[in-house]
Structure formats: C-alpha cells, structure tokens
Design an enzyme around this catalytic site. Sequence first.
Site, PDB file in Angstrom:
ATOM      1  N   GLU A 264      11.153  46.655  22.944  1.00 35.64           N
ATOM      2  CA  GLU A 264      11.492  45.683  21.890  1.00 35.64           C
ATOM      3  C   GLU A 264      10.177  45.255  21.264  1.00 35.64           C
ATOM      4  O   GLU A 264       9.319  44.693  21.938  1.00 35.64           O
ATOM      5  CB  GLU A 264      12.213  44.469  22.497  1.00 35.64           C
ATOM      6  CG  GLU A 264      13.516  44.796  23.205  1.00 35.64           C
ATOM      7  CD  GLU A 264      14.567  45.381  22.288  1.00 35.64           C
ATOM      8  OE1 GLU A 264      14.500  45.142  21.068  1.00 35.64           O
ATOM      9  OE2 GLU A 264      15.452  46.097  22.788  1.00 35.64           O
TER      10      GLU A 264
ATOM     11  N   CYS B 229       8.678  37.011  17.298  1.00 36.07           N
ATOM     12  CA  CYS B 229       8.951  38.316  16.695  1.00 36.07           C
ATOM     13  C   CYS B 229       9.947  38.151  15.548  1.00 36.07           C
ATOM     14  O   CYS B 229       9.932  38.887  14.576  1.00 36.07           O
ATOM     15  CB  CYS B 229       9.507  39.269  17.733  1.00 36.07           C
ATOM     16  SG  CYS B 229      10.892  38.569  18.610  1.00 36.07           S
TER      17      CYS B 229
HETATM   18  P1  NAD Z   1       1.325  42.989  23.366  1.00 34.06           P
HETATM   19  O1  NAD Z   1       1.941  44.266  22.944  1.00 34.06           O
HETATM   20  O2  NAD Z   1      -0.116  42.817  23.105  1.00 34.06           O
HETATM   21  O3  NAD Z   1       1.509  42.796  24.933  1.00 34.06           O
HETATM   22  C1  NAD Z   1       2.773  42.875  25.537  1.00 34.06           C
HETATM   23  C2  NAD Z   1       2.616  43.211  26.999  1.00 34.06           C
HETATM   24  O4  NAD Z   1       2.111  44.516  27.123  1.00 34.06           O
HETATM   25  C3  NAD Z   1       1.646  42.318  27.741  1.00 34.06           C
HETATM   26  O5  NAD Z   1       2.177  42.054  29.016  1.00 34.06           O
HETATM   27  C4  NAD Z   1       0.416  43.162  27.848  1.00 34.06           C
HETATM   28  O6  NAD Z   1      -0.377  42.849  28.964  1.00 34.06           O
HETATM   29  C5  NAD Z   1       1.006  44.537  28.010  1.00 34.06           C
HETATM   30  N1  NAD Z   1       0.139  45.653  27.581  1.00 34.06           N
HETATM   31  C6  NAD Z   1      -0.825  45.643  26.632  1.00 34.06           C
HETATM   32  N2  NAD Z   1      -1.353  46.873  26.515  1.00 34.06           N
HETATM   33  C7  NAD Z   1      -0.710  47.662  27.402  1.00 34.06           C
HETATM   34  C8  NAD Z   1      -0.793  49.028  27.723  1.00 34.06           C
HETATM   35  N3  NAD Z   1      -1.667  49.840  27.130  1.00 34.06           N
HETATM   36  N4  NAD Z   1       0.020  49.515  28.678  1.00 34.06           N
HETATM   37  C9  NAD Z   1       0.903  48.717  29.291  1.00 34.06           C
HETATM   38  N5  NAD Z   1       1.028  47.408  29.021  1.00 34.06           N
HETATM   39  C10 NAD Z   1       0.230  46.887  28.082  1.00 34.06           C
HETATM   40  O7  NAD Z   1       2.185  41.824  22.733  1.00 34.06           O
HETATM   41  P2  NAD Z   1       2.002  40.276  22.858  1.00 34.06           P
HETATM   42  O8  NAD Z   1       0.813  39.848  22.066  1.00 34.06           O
HETATM   43  O9  NAD Z   1       2.085  39.843  24.275  1.00 34.06           O
HETATM   44  O10 NAD Z   1       3.332  39.762  22.148  1.00 34.06           O
HETATM   45  C11 NAD Z   1       3.474  39.670  20.789  1.00 34.06           C
HETATM   46  C12 NAD Z   1       4.233  40.858  20.240  1.00 34.06           C
HETATM   47  O11 NAD Z   1       5.490  40.972  20.869  1.00 34.06           O
HETATM   48  C13 NAD Z   1       4.537  40.723  18.773  1.00 34.06           C
HETATM   49  O12 NAD Z   1       4.345  41.945  18.148  1.00 34.06           O
HETATM   50  C14 NAD Z   1       6.003  40.344  18.750  1.00 34.06           C
HETATM   51  O13 NAD Z   1       6.646  40.667  17.557  1.00 34.06           O
HETATM   52  C15 NAD Z   1       6.517  41.111  19.900  1.00 34.06           C
HETATM   53  N6  NAD Z   1       7.751  40.562  20.419  1.00 34.06           N
HETATM   54  C16 NAD Z   1       8.915  41.262  20.238  1.00 34.06           C
HETATM   55  C17 NAD Z   1      10.108  40.735  20.688  1.00 34.06           C
HETATM   56  C18 NAD Z   1      11.407  41.469  20.489  1.00 34.06           C
HETATM   57  O14 NAD Z   1      12.391  41.104  21.126  1.00 34.06           O
HETATM   58  N7  NAD Z   1      11.483  42.442  19.631  1.00 34.06           N
HETATM   59  C19 NAD Z   1      10.112  39.524  21.346  1.00 34.06           C
HETATM   60  C20 NAD Z   1       8.903  38.845  21.530  1.00 34.06           C
HETATM   61  C21 NAD Z   1       7.723  39.380  21.072  1.00 34.06           C
END
Ligand code: NAD
Length: 978
Positions: free
Chosen positions: A734, A768
């Site tokens: 997501e 998001c």
């Molecule tokens: P992010 O992608 O930076 O991080 C998300 C998670 O992934 C964190 O736990 C992070 O530690 C982990 N991560 C980062 N790099 C990784 C890798 N290479 N391999 C595995 N795990 C890794 O996102 P964020 O800053 O935590 O959250 C914000 C983002 O999330 C925004 O883009 C927002 O739109 C999205 N979001 C989407 C939804 C949805 O339901 N569609 C809901 C909430 C947030």
Amino acid sequence: MDDSIEKRVEEIGVTLLEGLRASSTGFWSKEHWISEFAGALMEDEALRIEALRFIDVLPTLTDDADLVHHLQSYFESVELPLSMVSHWGLEHADGFIAAPVVAGTVRASVSALARNFIGGENAEQIGKTVEQLWGKGYAVSIDLLGEAALSEAEVAMIQQKNSELLQKIPSFHGFSEAVVRQCNGADLSIKCSSLYSQIGRANVEDSVEHLKLRIRPLLQQAMAQGVSVTFDMEQYDHRHLILRTFRELLMEPPLRHWSGVGIALQSYLRECHADLESLIEWAQVRGAPVNVRLVRGAYWDTEVVIAGLNSWEVPVWMEKGQTDANYEACLQLLFEHYPVVRPVVATHNVRSQAVALALAEQHGVDPQSFEFQVLYGMGEHLGAVLTGQGVPVRIYVPVGELIPGMSYLVRRLLENTTGQSFIQQSLNSDFRKELLLPPDRRERGGGRSSADRFRNEPPRRFVREEERRQFAAAIDAVSTSLGGTIPLLIGGKPHFPRETIHSLNPADPSVVVGEIACANGQQAEDAVVAAREAAAVWGRSSVQERIELLQRVAGRLRERRDEFAAWEIFEVGKSWQEADADVIEAIDFLEYYAREAGTLFQGDGVVLQGEINHFSYQPRGVVLVIPPWNFPLAIVTGMVAAALVTGNSVILKPASDAPVVAWKLVELMQQCGMPDGVINFIPGPGETIGEQLVQHPDVDMIAFTGSQQVGCRINALSGQVIPQQHHLKHVIAEMGGKNAVIVDRDADLDEAVKGVIQSAFGFQGQKCSAASCVVVVDGVRERFIRRLTEAAASIRIGAPDDPANLLGPVISKVAHERILGAIEAGKQIANLALQVEPKQDGGGYFIGPVIFTEVPADSFLAQEEIFGPVLSVIDADSFEQAIETANATRYGLTGGVYSRDPHHLELARHRFNVGNLYLNRGITGALVGRQPFGGFNMSGTCNKTGGRDYLLQFVHARTVTENSLRRGFAPTIEGGHG
Ligand code: NAD
C-alpha cells in the site's frame, strides 16, 4: 403539570386557537404561489428534498444556462410545482432565449420566498422592517445571517457588521421611542461560531478565550446603547463553550450588573434541564437577572446524523413528545425562578405558549415581565394573538443578503414542511384538539439500524470536559515516562543489543521519546527461525482462540486508549483528535478482523451424493510486516492483526520514526497472552535489516505500507526466487498518492474550504490520503482561493500536546529539509499564494501551511507526493477537464469532489479513477468496515484494509474432495436419496 394547571392550559389554549382561527392572514396565504409551493413540499418527500437542495445551490448559479441545467437535473423525476416555470419552458430552455426567462423567473420567485423570512439586506431595508414591526407593537431581535466564518479575516468582517448593526439600532429608535420602551427595546442575537474561526471540539479553553475577546466589546457597546444581546445556541458541539463564554464574560465587571443579556437553551437536548438548573444557580450568584430564550432547537437532524456517524450517544430526545415535555419542564423551572431568570418563550407551539401563560399566573409573574418570541415571516399571526394576552412579543428577524441567507431559509423551510411541524398542523382543524393535549413522552424506539452492522469505536467527544480532563491527564502521565529503553523481541525473549537509535519528539527534538534497540543481521535471522517455529503451532490453533486473543487486545487497548494516543502525540506530533482517531482505528481493526475471521474460517463446500468437497483456508506461514510511521498504531495493528488472526506468525520491523508506539502494541499483545514467537519485534534500518528480511527464503508474505519507491523495491526483491525458497512470496504494498479534490463551480464553498483545509493540512499533510491538489473549475476560482488562503492562514501552529494547536511539526529533520526544498523549487514554477512562517522556538520541525496557485498540471507540484503541508491549486475550464487533470497522475489512491450538480457527481462516480472517492466531504479519515481503504496504479495493490477481502491476502485456499462412495454405498445427503 398538575391537574389545576392542566385545566388552565386547556382554557388558555382554546382562547389562543380561537384567536388564531379568527386571524385570517395565515402565513401560507401571504402569497398564493408560496402557498402552492409549500403545500407541495409538505405532501411530497422527494420533491421536498430536491426543492430544498435546489434552493441551497441556487445562490451559486449566476449563469442562466447553468441554472436551467440544475433545475432540469434536480427535477428530472419529480414534478416541479411552480406554475410560472412551465415544463415546456424548462424542456426548451437550453441555450437560447428561454434560459434567461426561466432563470430570471426562478431567481425572482426564490428571492421573493426568501424576503418573507429575511428582514432586509441593508440598513435601509432593515430599518423599514423594524419600523413596521415596532409600528405593530412588536419588539425585535436582529440576527445577522451569513456564511460560516472559516478564517479570522471573515470573523473580523462579521464582528464589524455586528458592531455596525448595534450602532444603527439606536437610530431605529428615533421614530417611536414609546413603542420601543414598551417592547423592552431591541435585541441583537449573536452566534459564537461566527466569532472564532478555529472553534473546535478539543480546543475549548482556547475557543472560549478568543470568543471572550471578540464578544466583550460587542457587549460593552450594546450595554452603552441600551440594546440587549442574546447568545444564540448552536450545534451540540458548541453548546458547552457558548455556555462557558456567556458565564465567564457576564461575571466580569461592569457586565456583571447588566440585565440586558440572555442566552438560548434548546429543549430538544437531553442535558437542557440540567443546563438550566446550573444557569439559575449561577445567575443567583451573579446577582443580576438574565434572559433565557427557550427554544426547541433547529439542528435535530444534524445532531442525530453526527451522533450516528460517530457512534456517539444521541444528545437530543428522539421523540417530539419528549422535547415538548422537556420544554414544559424547563418553562416550569424558569417561572419558578423568576426574576433570577427572565423567561423568553420562543416557540410557535400554542400548547407551550398556553403552559407559559398558566405558569405565569400560578407564580404571580406579571405578563409584562416575560416575553414571547416568534420568527419573522412565520409567526406574526401568532404574535398578534399573543399580544392580546398582554405579554410583549418579540420577532426574531434574520437580516443579511438573501443569497448567503439561503441556508437559513432552507433550515426554516425544513422545520416548517416536515410532518411534525406545528404551523402545518395548526392550519388543519382536525389537529387542533390534539394540539392542546399534554406531550406524549414515550420513547418508541425501533426502526434504528440493524444490530448486526459492525460498529466503529466512538472517537472521544472532546467537548465533554471529563473526556478532555482524562486525556490531558494521560498526556501528563506519559510525559513523565519518556526516554525508556525498548528491546528487540525474538521468540518471546527481549534482547538489548548495544546499538540503539533514538526516537525524538518532532515538536522538540531535544526530548528523547525512547531509545530503541537496533537488530543486527544475526538477530534478524534468529527472528525468522523463531517465527517459523511458532507458525507451525499457531497455525494449528483454533480460530476461536485467535479471535478471542484479538478481542482481548482490543479490550485492553480500549482501556488504555488515551495513554496510547498520548504516546503518538509525543512520538509523531499528532494533534489530540488525530491521535485519538489513530488509536480507535487500531481497536476497529482488531475487532473487525476478529469478526471477519469467524466467517472466513467457517469452511464451505459442495456436498453431493458420493462426493464431498470441502473448501477452506490455511495460513501462509511467516508474515513480515513493514509499516510506515504516519499512523503509528492503526496501520501496524491492522497488518499484524490480519496476519495473526489468520494463523500466521509475524516479524514486525517498525518504522524508524515511530518504533515506540509499535513496541507498545507488541508489549500489549504479550500481556494479553500471545504465545512466544508468534510476534517478533525487529527494529532496524529498512535498507539493511528490512531488505534482509524481505529476501529471506523463510518469509512467506510481506505486508508493506509506505512510499512508492520502497514499495516497488520490496516488490522487486521479493520476486527474486532463491534456491532454498519453496514458494512465491505474496506482497501487499500500500503506497503513496497524489490526491486531488475537485471544486466545481456550484460547490458549497463553506463545505469545500473546510473539507480541503482538513484534508490538506490535517496532521500536517502527512497522510497518504491527504489532499495535495485542488482542481478548481473556472467561475469559482477567485472566491475559493481567497477563502482557502485566509482559512489556511488562520490555522494555529505549535506543539500538539496543546489542543489549541491544530498544525504540529513534520516528522523529522530529514522530512523538514525535504519539504522546504520542495517549497523553494515550487516557487520557481508556480505562484506562491500563501506561506505561513511558524515561530521556531524549541527547534521543532514546524512548517506552516503553503498554497501554490497557477500550478502547471504536468509539474512536480501536481505529480509528486510531497507529504507535508503543501497544497497545489490547478485551474480547469470545465468539470470534465478537472476530472482529466485529477486522473493524470501515476497514482490512484483518494480523490474528492465538491459539487451540487447531480450529473457531475455521477460522472465522477464513474470516471474519477481512485480507490477511495469522496463526494462532498473531506478525503481523509476512512473508517474500518465503512470505507475499506487502498488504491491502485502506483498507489498499491489495492487490497482494501478494513474491508471484507483483506484477510484473503493472508491465507492459502484449499479444496479437499472425497469420494464417499464405498462399495456402492454412499451416506445420505440432505434432500437426496440414500
Ligand atoms: P517509507 O517507504 O520510507 O517507509 C516505510 C517502511 O519501510 C518503514 O518501516 C521503513 O523502515 C521501511 N523501509 C524503508 N526502506 C526499506 C527497504 N529498502 N526495504 C525494506 N523496508 C524498508 O515510508 P514512510 O515515510 O514510513 O511513510 C510514508 C509513506 O507511506 C508515504 O508515501 C505515504 O503515502 C505512504 N502511506 C501509504 C498508505 C496506504 O495505505 N496507501 C498509508 C500510510 C502511508
């Protein structure tokens, strides 16, 4: 009411009804066509809804063809009763000469209708109305109509207008002082909601302070001019702060000694009687009398709907008889306590009026010492009869432009054209006897929504002092427990490795919220082994056991909800309401998935004679959960609960910006009896620990929520099959969005501005689902942008533990720099319409609201997720073009439309290509079970969290077919032959 009073009520009531019958100029006979129109509204529910909706949108329809188009759309399936607008005219009005004729007639007709209820648009007209009413011996209370005050600029304008009205009122006196004196002078009704733009549920103290600041000079001015003032009562959510503002101001010298002030109370509220009792006690202490305008209340439908949508207790009586009975009980209290309180009997109900007169007799209250109030344009025939009883009658006169006054008009029409209205009944002689019967207080019940629907956890109703106090206490308690050490959890055992990371308070980064252990490669490996072992056992547990465990966790979380919310305030900078909403969403996920699992695991299959087919689900095995930081409890809980209830074990790698809240959940699950190894907690950098786990051959499934960039990488890495691997990994991803709200030419701007502000700047735009674009259709652009920027400029910025602040910090230093960089880049390509500079004390990562206009549709401002309080406004020539623009990104998460054109709403339903589309409301805050959430395209795999299909992602489906025919014998099946 005792019997003797009841008898008097009947006698007085009969006299009043006789008087009414004798006065031939009833309200509805004022104009023939109004009578025809209102008559049709009373009879036909479908017509009433369309007609009132049309009246509501009419003020925005300045273009003739547009008006005709709306008229055609609204009255497609219902017959329009306006004789002047013939169907021929409507059908042939498109484009040419008939359109201006039809449009002109409609505007004139509706304006004429409005003029019956609105006392004037300018000082001259208002003066004339007041003069006429005084001439007939009535007093007046003037109420300034207008749009909602969405910004401090709009508040200043309303304050100025009220002050000007006050200045003019003494000059109305000029011509007929005797009448004025006789009628207790003039009165100004004020609405608190129009005097502070940030009035809210949680920021009661801040709202009261601001209201006092604005109302104090008005009261002083009124007192000096001999004009009385009444505080109008509004929606339930404002009730408490209106009462508080009133009491606090009126205890200040010299206002304390002023008796020319009053407040309205609504008998439809269950708390009204108690409010009146405490008001009386307060007035006794104060030492000078106050007026109490007793009304029934004009927001009944709104209160019922709002309470229903939030699963709150309904604050109003459900039966009209109960409201009526409460009205009478409050009248009794008022007359018993005269002159501490002076009764202002504001009702059109003859029985209530008769009760007031009878109570006045009983308590020896001089008829000149209290008053009746009726509405301008609706109650004058009643007024004439009441003055005959020797009691002063005051007419409540709304004034202001007809166009913004339309919403008032719609409310008045609704009140007077629905089945339970008194005026309607009093015109019908069959009802007259019944009208004097004592109210029927019985609660009928029944007819409410079905018992089986999933009920969301109610949010805190922060207007209640007790709930605010508890919440504030939880914040205080958590503030003293910050900075603890948080371990890894592997196979049920905590580990404290030497390497740690700090989670900081973004509002004040010098405060460490928690010190978190950081896993190394070996520990990540150990966690997979532990999870795999636990999965073998947990996967065979009964679904009932798993459901009960989730429900236990939900129960414990419910008890500790304020504490969890407080942790969110410190760790990620959520406001009170946002933090509370995140915690209750977590409770919803636990309860909802527990409930859904019961259905999913029931098993199913086709049984034929000789063949038994059994269809069932089994867990996938080990699920790696990777959440984002922005809904630190709800999203983690949702993914973890879905995995666990379906029988999988979990490795949770929390987001590095919100590990403390994630740990609190894990800890709670352990306390509720989660077996060792079923949930493992492995904090660490995404790029190292995260990727190691994603690629591990013993991980069966990855549930990821986060950015598009990371989601795509995880999707790619997990697709690479390595030799030890026995399965293809299933990935839920997501991801982000670039979400647009379309504001149509005919949109209700009060609603659109409020909804966009909330959706764009709620939690600093870090959702998001946040609105990061508005596509505004030509025709409404200037007004919308002006109101939007003024409203955004009025938002209070600051540390979120103070509920006065609605905009807190962004999550981290990195995010702060990234967002500021995007704003600088934006200035090169678009017009910067607003940038609020926050105060930078305490070193918090604050960024004020930013609005860009004239944004090119292909620029990064329109195409890329910025994830901060930055809003881009894009222009469109037509609604169709607006849809195209909104669809022209790689994302497909959320979207919204503000329009009152039925055809445009239909078009959006079909063509606006997003996973969650919201019509005429804000675009954030999807609720579990009601708005299953998730997007497609580059927004994700659209598995719809909080929806029926979500759990299916966490299971494998199996079919077992058995040949049950043995040696020619097969067991009987129901309805078959043996
Ligand atoms: P992010 O992608 O930076 O991080 C998300 C998670 O992934 C964190 O736990 C992070 O530690 C982990 N991560 C980062 N790099 C990784 C890798 N290479 N391999 C595995 N795990 C890794 O996102 P964020 O800053 O935590 O959250 C914000 C983002 O999330 C925004 O883009 C927002 O739109 C999205 N979001 C989407 C939804 C949805 O339901 N569609 C809901 C909430 C947030």
